[in-house]
Design an enzyme around this catalytic site. Structure first.
Site, PDB file in Angstrom:
ATOM      1  N   GLU A 131       0.816  -1.230   0.000  1.00 17.45           N
ATOM      2  CA  GLU A 131       0.000   0.000   0.000  1.00 17.45           C
ATOM      3  C   GLU A 131       0.847   1.277   0.000  1.00 17.45           C
ATOM      4  OE1 GLU A 131      -2.856  -0.479   3.188  1.00 17.45           O
ATOM      5  OE2 GLU A 131      -3.578  -2.371   2.367  1.00 17.45           O
ATOM      6  N   ASN A 172       2.351  -5.178  -3.085  1.00 20.06           N
ATOM      7  CA  ASN A 172       0.919  -5.451  -2.899  1.00 20.06           C
ATOM      8  C   ASN A 172       0.163  -4.134  -2.707  1.00 20.06           C
ATOM      9  OD1 ASN A 172      -1.070  -7.614  -2.347  1.00 20.06           O
ATOM     10  ND2 ASN A 172      -1.074  -6.891  -0.223  1.00 20.06           N
ATOM     11  N   HIS A 208     -10.176  -5.822  -2.799  1.00 21.18           N
ATOM     12  CA  HIS A 208     -11.295  -5.566  -1.866  1.00 21.18           C
ATOM     13  C   HIS A 208     -12.371  -4.843  -2.683  1.00 21.18           C
ATOM     14  CE1 HIS A 208      -9.129  -6.983   1.590  1.00 21.18           C
ATOM     15  NE2 HIS A 208      -8.114  -6.179   1.334  1.00 21.18           N
ATOM     16  N   GLU A 236      -6.158 -10.563  -1.522  1.00 26.37           N
ATOM     17  CA  GLU A 236      -7.040 -10.302  -0.371  1.00 26.37           C
ATOM     18  C   GLU A 236      -8.497 -10.197  -0.812  1.00 26.37           C
ATOM     19  OE1 GLU A 236      -5.653  -6.938   1.974  1.00 26.37           O
ATOM     20  OE2 GLU A 236      -3.552  -7.514   1.731  1.00 26.37           O
ATOM     21  N   ASP A 238     -12.233  -9.940  -1.405  1.00 25.63           N
ATOM     22  CA  ASP A 238     -13.580 -10.004  -0.826  1.00 25.63           C
ATOM     23  C   ASP A 238     -14.465  -9.067  -1.631  1.00 25.63           C
ATOM     24  OD1 ASP A 238     -12.784  -7.520   0.423  1.00 25.63           O
ATOM     25  OD2 ASP A 238     -12.358  -8.553   2.312  1.00 25.63           O
TER      26      ASP A 238
HETATM   27  O1  G3I Z   1      -5.468  -8.246  18.682  1.00 22.99           O
HETATM   28  C1  G3I Z   1      -6.205  -7.159  19.197  1.00 22.99           C
HETATM   29  C2  G3I Z   1      -6.984  -7.565  20.420  1.00 22.99           C
HETATM   30  O2  G3I Z   1      -6.072  -7.919  21.421  1.00 22.99           O
HETATM   31  C3  G3I Z   1      -7.868  -6.403  20.852  1.00 22.99           C
HETATM   32  O3  G3I Z   1      -8.650  -6.795  21.938  1.00 22.99           O
HETATM   33  C4  G3I Z   1      -8.770  -5.978  19.725  1.00 22.99           C
HETATM   34  C5  G3I Z   1      -9.634  -4.784  20.072  1.00 22.99           C
HETATM   35  O4  G3I Z   1      -9.817  -3.909  19.024  1.00 22.99           O
HETATM   36  O5  G3I Z   1      -7.976  -5.616  18.602  1.00 22.99           O
HETATM   37  C6  G3I Z   1      -7.176  -6.681  18.130  1.00 22.99           C
HETATM   38  O6  G3I Z   1      -6.421  -6.209  17.052  1.00 22.99           O
HETATM   39  C7  G3I Z   1      -7.126  -6.065  15.822  1.00 22.99           C
HETATM   40  C8  G3I Z   1      -6.458  -6.940  14.797  1.00 22.99           C
HETATM   41  O7  G3I Z   1      -7.045  -6.711  13.542  1.00 22.99           O
HETATM   42  C9  G3I Z   1      -6.601  -8.436  15.124  1.00 22.99           C
HETATM   43  O8  G3I Z   1      -7.935  -8.801  15.145  1.00 22.99           O
HETATM   44  C10 G3I Z   1      -7.056  -4.601  15.436  1.00 22.99           C
HETATM   45  O9  G3I Z   1      -7.809  -3.812  16.323  1.00 22.99           O
HETATM   46  C11 G3I Z   1      -7.588  -4.445  14.015  1.00 22.99           C
HETATM   47  O10 G3I Z   1      -7.349  -3.109  13.591  1.00 22.99           O
HETATM   48  C12 G3I Z   1      -6.883  -5.387  13.098  1.00 22.99           C
HETATM   49  O11 G3I Z   1      -7.465  -5.241  11.810  1.00 22.99           O
HETATM   50  C13 G3I Z   1      -6.714  -5.785  10.765  1.00 22.99           C
HETATM   51  C14 G3I Z   1      -6.421  -4.699   9.736  1.00 22.99           C
HETATM   52  O12 G3I Z   1      -5.720  -5.265   8.649  1.00 22.99           O
HETATM   53  C15 G3I Z   1      -5.603  -3.573  10.325  1.00 22.99           C
HETATM   54  O13 G3I Z   1      -5.213  -2.684   9.347  1.00 22.99           O
HETATM   55  C16 G3I Z   1      -7.521  -6.885  10.123  1.00 22.99           C
HETATM   56  O14 G3I Z   1      -7.686  -7.960  11.050  1.00 22.99           O
HETATM   57  C17 G3I Z   1      -6.807  -7.382   8.870  1.00 22.99           C
HETATM   58  O15 G3I Z   1      -7.643  -8.280   8.203  1.00 22.99           O
HETATM   59  C18 G3I Z   1      -6.518  -6.195   7.966  1.00 22.99           C
HETATM   60  O16 G3I Z   1      -5.881  -6.629   6.822  1.00 22.99           O
HETATM   61  C19 G3I Z   1      -5.513  -5.631   5.857  1.00 22.99           C
HETATM   62  C20 G3I Z   1      -4.259  -6.112   5.164  1.00 22.99           C
HETATM   63  O17 G3I Z   1      -3.258  -6.372   6.118  1.00 22.99           O
HETATM   64  C21 G3I Z   1      -3.769  -5.109   4.138  1.00 22.99           C
HETATM   65  N1  G3I Z   1      -4.827  -4.777   3.207  1.00 22.99           N
HETATM   66  C22 G3I Z   1      -6.084  -4.347   3.798  1.00 22.99           C
HETATM   67  C23 G3I Z   1      -6.586  -5.385   4.806  1.00 22.99           C
HETATM   68  C24 G3I Z   1      -7.918  -4.965   5.382  1.00 22.99           C
HETATM   69  O18 G3I Z   1      -7.788  -3.816   6.168  1.00 22.99           O
END
Ligand code: G3I
Length: 316
Positions: A131, A172, A208, A236, A238
């Protein structure tokens, strides 16, 4: 036969899914995830990111990433490593900046070298940089770009190649699905870096997408990327909709999944497709796009949606 089996029979390398550590305690979920007939490649959704692996400078944590690599290996699946250099999910010691160019170069090299070396020989593809562009094709502001200009990209790729020559190295991004300013910027950068000898093996198209608004230029754009002499992976995928879903929306989504998969099938160097998790139960969409979701081929109860049959039919 399963989506991965069909993809391989069609000459692709894999059909895969993202996952995350917290999901691996859901036995009904892992029963499907571990089926290598459905998924030949797994991508850790969070556990290889910078905040998860080097939260403190020079102290590396591989535990959660290793859990997912071991899961895949136990089930005859491969892994896409995600992601080494990204402006998001950075620990504050990196994002707060204040580094000289030399110091940040060393920080990137150390991070990339440690991760790639740790999993050397066990990663099919690495998303080396993620990104880096704005939607208009200009560079995104980040600690990396602000300190090093576009040079940070070559620094990361060279360190990754040196650490594991067998892994295919990807750049990516999202909104490079169809043609447009951002896709042009990606094409131009990869062309320039390849000419300069930077080791890039592939362009990762996140995909996405929005149901009913899938670009009509997917195959054209991906063939153009491939013409540079690199592979293309859909990393990725969806396809979201306004929730709740209904039969009409699910039929449109199935058509859209078919369109994406057929585009990949039509481009010989489109090597594989990963869905950004396989079930609506664990999709990132509803938490980020309010009122949207139902973006994946299996529903929240792990039941296959019409999209599943459309993917299978596009691969058949
Ligand atoms: O692990 C913590 C947990 O301990 C806490 O209680 C909870 C409360 O909010 O948060 C948890 O962390 C989250 C993490 O995912 C794991 O679930 C974060 O808040 C959350 O922001 C994070 O989101 C991820 C996101 O990237 C962050 O940018 C998504 O799971 C993940 O699927 C997403 O993936 C990205 C790719 O890496 C890049 N391209 C876009 C894609 C979608 O955003």
């Amino acid at each position: 036969p399963g989506l991965n089996t069909l993809a391989v029979a069609k000459g692709k390398t894999y059909f895969g899914s993202a996952t995350d550590n917290g999901e691996l305690s859901d036995a009904a979920y892992t029963t499907i995830l571990k089926n290598s007939k459905e998924f030949g490649v797994i991508t850790p959704g969070n556990s290889m990111k910078w905040d998860a692996t080097e939260g403190t400078r020079g102290t590396f944590t591989f535990t959660n990433g290793e859990t997912i690599v071991k899961f895949a290996e136990a089930n005859g699946q491969k892994v896409r490593g995600h992601t080494l250099v990204w402006h998001s999910q950075l620990p504050s010691w990196v994002s707060s900046g204040g580094f000289s160019a030399a110091e940040l170069t060393e920080i990137i090299q150390t991070h990339v070298t440690n991760l790639v070396t740790n999993w050397k020989g066990r990663i099919l593809h690495w998303d080396v940089v993620n990104e880096i562009f704005n939607d208009d094709g200009t560079y995104r502001t980040s600690v990396f770009y602000n300190t090093l200009g576009e040079e940070f990209v070559s620094i990361a790729f060279k360190a990754a190649r040196a650490a594991d020559p067998a892994a295919k190295l990807y750049i990516n991004d999202y909104n490079i699905d169809g043609t447009g300013a951002k896709s042009t910027a990606m094409y131009n950068l990869v062309q320039k870096l390849l000419a300069a000898g930077v080791p890039i093996d592939g362009i990762g198209v996140q995909a996405h997408l929005i149901s009913g608004s899938v670009p009509s230029t997917l195959a054209t754009n991906w063939a153009s990327f491939a013409s540079l002499g690199v592979d293309v992976a859909i990393t990725e995928l969806d396809i979201r909709m306004t929730t709740p879903s209904d039969a009409t929306k699910l039929a449109q989504q199935a058509t859209d999944y078919g369109t994406v998969v057929k585009a990949c099938v039509s481009v010989p160097r489109c090597v594989g497709i990963t869905v950004w998790d396989y079930t609506d139960k664990y999709s990132w969409i509803p938490s980020v796009f309010s009122g949207q979701g139902a973006a994946l081929p299996w529903d929240e109860l792990l039941v296959k949606k019409p999209a599943y049959a459309a993917i299978a039919s596009a691969l058949a």
